[in-house]
Design a protein around this motif. Structure first.
Motif, mmCIF file in Angstrom:
data_model
loop_
_atom_site.group_PDB
_atom_site.id
_atom_site.type_symbol
_atom_site.label_atom_id
_atom_site.label_comp_id
_atom_site.label_asym_id
_atom_site.label_seq_id
_atom_site.Cartn_x
_atom_site.Cartn_y
_atom_site.Cartn_z
ATOM 1 N N LYS A 49 0.920 -1.143 0.008
ATOM 2 C CA LYS A 49 0.064 -0.019 0.154
ATOM 3 C C LYS A 49 0.673 1.330 0.033
ATOM 4 C CE LYS A 49 -4.001 -1.858 2.113
ATOM 5 N NZ LYS A 49 -5.023 -2.079 3.444
ATOM 6 N N MET A 50 1.996 1.184 0.730
ATOM 7 C CA MET A 50 2.985 2.473 0.852
ATOM 8 C C MET A 50 3.517 2.522 -0.595
ATOM 9 S SD MET A 50 4.393 2.467 4.594
ATOM 10 C CE MET A 50 3.833 0.969 5.598
ATOM 11 N N GLU A 51 3.804 1.523 -1.232
ATOM 12 C CA GLU A 51 4.346 1.607 -2.873
ATOM 13 C C GLU A 51 3.370 2.259 -3.772
ATOM 14 O OE1 GLU A 51 7.528 -0.416 -4.498
ATOM 15 O OE2 GLU A 51 7.898 0.775 -2.540
ATOM 16 N N ILE A 52 2.023 2.092 -3.386
ATOM 17 C CA ILE A 52 1.072 2.679 -4.139
ATOM 18 C C ILE A 52 1.007 4.141 -3.630
ATOM 19 C CG2 ILE A 52 -1.388 2.908 -4.254
ATOM 20 C CD1 ILE A 52 -1.658 -0.376 -3.924
ATOM 21 N N MET A 53 1.209 4.473 -2.515
ATOM 22 C CA MET A 53 1.212 5.835 -2.169
ATOM 23 C C MET A 53 2.535 6.766 -2.642
ATOM 24 S SD MET A 53 0.181 5.305 1.887
ATOM 25 C CE MET A 53 -0.094 6.872 2.491
ATOM 26 N N SER A 54 3.544 5.909 -2.931
ATOM 27 C CA SER A 54 4.643 6.492 -3.329
ATOM 28 C C SER A 54 4.209 7.131 -4.747
ATOM 29 C CB SER A 54 5.781 5.759 -3.452
ATOM 30 O OG SER A 54 6.236 5.583 -2.177
ATOM 31 N N SER A 55 3.912 5.965 -5.713
ATOM 32 C CA SER A 55 3.394 6.440 -7.102
ATOM 33 C C SER A 55 2.297 7.450 -6.943
ATOM 34 C CB SER A 55 2.614 5.130 -7.405
ATOM 35 O OG SER A 55 3.407 3.992 -7.664
ATOM 36 N N LEU A 56 1.407 7.299 -6.001
ATOM 37 C CA LEU A 56 0.310 8.761 -6.033
ATOM 38 C C LEU A 56 0.936 9.919 -5.717
ATOM 39 C CD1 LEU A 56 -2.377 6.921 -3.822
ATOM 40 C CD2 LEU A 56 -2.498 7.398 -6.240
ATOM 41 N N VAL A 57 2.044 10.042 -4.903
ATOM 42 C CA VAL A 57 2.910 11.144 -4.761
ATOM 43 C C VAL A 57 3.545 11.758 -6.050
ATOM 44 C CG1 VAL A 57 5.003 12.433 -3.598
ATOM 45 C CG2 VAL A 57 3.429 10.794 -2.360
ATOM 46 N N LEU A 58 3.987 10.836 -6.884
ATOM 47 C CA LEU A 58 4.654 11.231 -8.057
ATOM 48 C C LEU A 58 3.778 11.701 -9.055
ATOM 49 C CD1 LEU A 58 7.208 8.342 -8.737
ATOM 50 C CD2 LEU A 58 7.746 10.826 -8.496
ATOM 51 N N SER A 59 2.515 10.904 -8.982
ATOM 52 C CA SER A 59 1.228 11.457 -9.801
ATOM 53 C C SER A 59 0.800 12.776 -9.534
ATOM 54 C CB SER A 59 0.300 10.313 -9.959
ATOM 55 O OG SER A 59 -1.034 10.765 -10.451
ATOM 56 N N GLU A 60 0.612 13.100 -8.194
ATOM 57 C CA GLU A 60 0.173 14.270 -7.747
ATOM 58 C C GLU A 60 0.923 15.672 -8.146
ATOM 59 O OE1 GLU A 60 -2.702 15.552 -6.333
ATOM 60 O OE2 GLU A 60 -3.647 13.339 -6.806
#
Length: 483
Positions: free
Chosen positions: A437-448
């Motif tokens: 889930k934290m890997e997904i959160m890292s991807s979301l930061v990059l996206s944002e």
């Protein structure tokens, strides 16, 4: 002590502040050691054994926080249980050499070890985290690989309880005697057997000493002796191709070099039960005997840290003896283990500093990080609640902690624990789910931060803090891959 080098990892980036501080501490130790050896030159510092006339006086004045007990003070039933437990664990191949990291290089320890203790506890030393084989604990479902391993763990929790009581008595006794000594300076008879004098000193009853120990101090004594883990050690010196020589006193072969035990609650007592397999076939050595100590017998060596004025101590360890390092002795003094000829087990009971080393702690950190993740009730799409730099930084640091302090540390050497129990597998699956889930959160930061509508300054701040943690993650992944 005779560590075996393994191909070291090559780190590409600067280490974080904590690692820099640790390395500065290591450099300081190396400089102190170098300076000490330069001052000595070809000379050796003096040390004493119980055979020396001034041994008791030296112990009393410079090493009074070391308490020693001969094997005949321990109940015979407990000896039998514990010693059978050692042999059982050895028979089931449950002792392992650890791959530890010193000054950026990996080494295999000459001593084989296993950590047993409270469920969910870990103990970290030399950048390697050990995970407890849990001893039987009420409220926990622990499945052992065999009834014999379960019995061995039961024996060690029995020993742990016994040593806890002995340590409380010893601390109370020391308080009593220190107060009494102010009133009438009593001197231990030098001719008296050294173990008897210290056994008596440490066995003052609570009734005698309670007048000198306030209630809050009494609770502190108990807390500093409530051992949560024991690190078991095993070594057969005759199977070792090389053992390092003790460098300061000329005490002979070392199984463990001079050190302070690390990762402990401040001023907590360390208790060590020793079982050298005397009576087994031992080869006679042609090596010259070091002055003072019998090289066939295991000893614990003590010295005042970085001091060349005070003589050292070398104390023989026979089958079933144990000793206690009270209060701040582990901080002010260093100790080493001098190898004899026979194989030896030891059980070293510690109050490990588990403030950042329990499952409860790391699960709490994961829950904190995942508070920034939300799911849309209609589309089920995942998004971040906040892109504030402080929040992003905290989440990504927890992400690194889960990966490098827990998942990689466990799977690095963790499969070996399956010889005893599968207890850690379920928590590791849960931790890996959090990590994904934290890997997904890292991807979301990059996206944002890639979206044009983000405020420029806010976006820049988020990128800067995110990049620092991400760079560190990349460095550590390279290092762990090499390990």
């Amino acid at each position: 002590a005779g560590l075996v080098p393994v191909a070291a990892a090559r780190a590409g980036q600067l280490p974080p502040r904590a690692a820099m501080k640790r390395r500065a501490g290591e450099r300081e130790k190396e400089l102190k050691k170098k300076k000490l050896l330069e001052e000595l030159g070809e000379n050796r510092l003096p040390y004493m054994t119980p055979e020396d006339a001034d041994f008791h006086q030296l112990w009393k004045t410079k090493y009074s926080k070391l308490i020693f007990r001969k094997s005949d003070t321990v109940p015979e039933e407990l000896h039998q249980m514990v010693q059978e437990g050692f042999l059982t664990l050895r028979k089931h191949d449950c002792f392992f050499q650890d791959l530890v990291r010193i000054k950026g290089k990996d080494f295999l320890t000459p001593v084989s070890r296993i950590l047993i203790g409270n469920p969910g506890c870990t103990y970290k030393y030399l950048n390697t985290r050990l995970f407890t084989v849990p001893w039987p604990t009420e409220g926990y479902d622990i499945k052992y690989c065999s009834p014999q391993i379960q019995d061995a763990c039961k024996a060690l929790i029995r020993l742990n309880d016994y040593l806890h009581i002995e340590a409380v008595k010893a601390l109370e006794g020391q308080n009593f005697f220190e107060t009494k000594e102010i009133k009438d300076t009593t001197v231990i008879d030098r001719e008296q057997n050294f173990t008897t004098s210290l056994t008596e000193k440490g066995s003052v009853s609570k009734d005698q000493s309670s007048c000198c120990v306030p209630e809050d101090d009494y609770m502190s004594l108990r807390n500093r002796t409530s051992y949560n883990v024991t690190l078991l050690n095993y070594m057969d010196p005759l199977q070792m191709l090389y053992l390092k020589q003790e460098p300061y006193f000329g005490m002979g072969n070392m199984a463990v070099s001079w050190h302070h035990d690390e990762n402990l609650v401040e001023r907590s007592t360390v208790a060590v039960y020793s079982y050298s397999c005397e009576g087994s076939a031992m080869e006679e050595s042609d090596e010259p005997k070091p002055k003072g100590r019998d090289p066939a017998v295991w000893h614990v060596g003590l010295k005042v840290a970085w001091d060349i004025e005070t003589p050292g101590l070398a104390i023989p360890l026979h089958q079933g003896d144990f000793y206690l390092m009270l209060d701040d002795l582990n901080m002010t003094h260093q100790h080493c283990v001098l190898a004899g000829f026979s194989p030896r087990f030891s059980s070293t009971h510690r109050v490990a500093d588990c403030s950042r080393g329990t499952l409860e702690y790391i699960f709490g950190r994961c829950e904190l990080a995942l508070q920034n993740l939300q799911t849309d009730s209609d589309s089920m799409a995942l998004s971040l609640k906040s892109l504030e730099a402080a929040v992003v930084k905290q989440v990504e640091e927890i992400h690194n902690e889960v990966e490098f302090e827990w998942l990689r540390q466990f799977w690095f050497q963790g499969k070996r624990y399956l010889k005893c129990t599968d207890w850690w597998l379920k928590p590791m699956v849960k931790l890996e789910e959090f990590w994904k889930k934290m890997e997904i959160m890292s991807s979301l930061v990059l996206s944002e931060v890639g979206k044009k509508e983000q405020v420029k300054e806010k976006r820049k701040e988020a990128i800067n803090c995110f990049l620092l943690v991400l760079t560190e993650r990349q460095r550590l992944r390279k290092e762990w891959t090499a390990r």
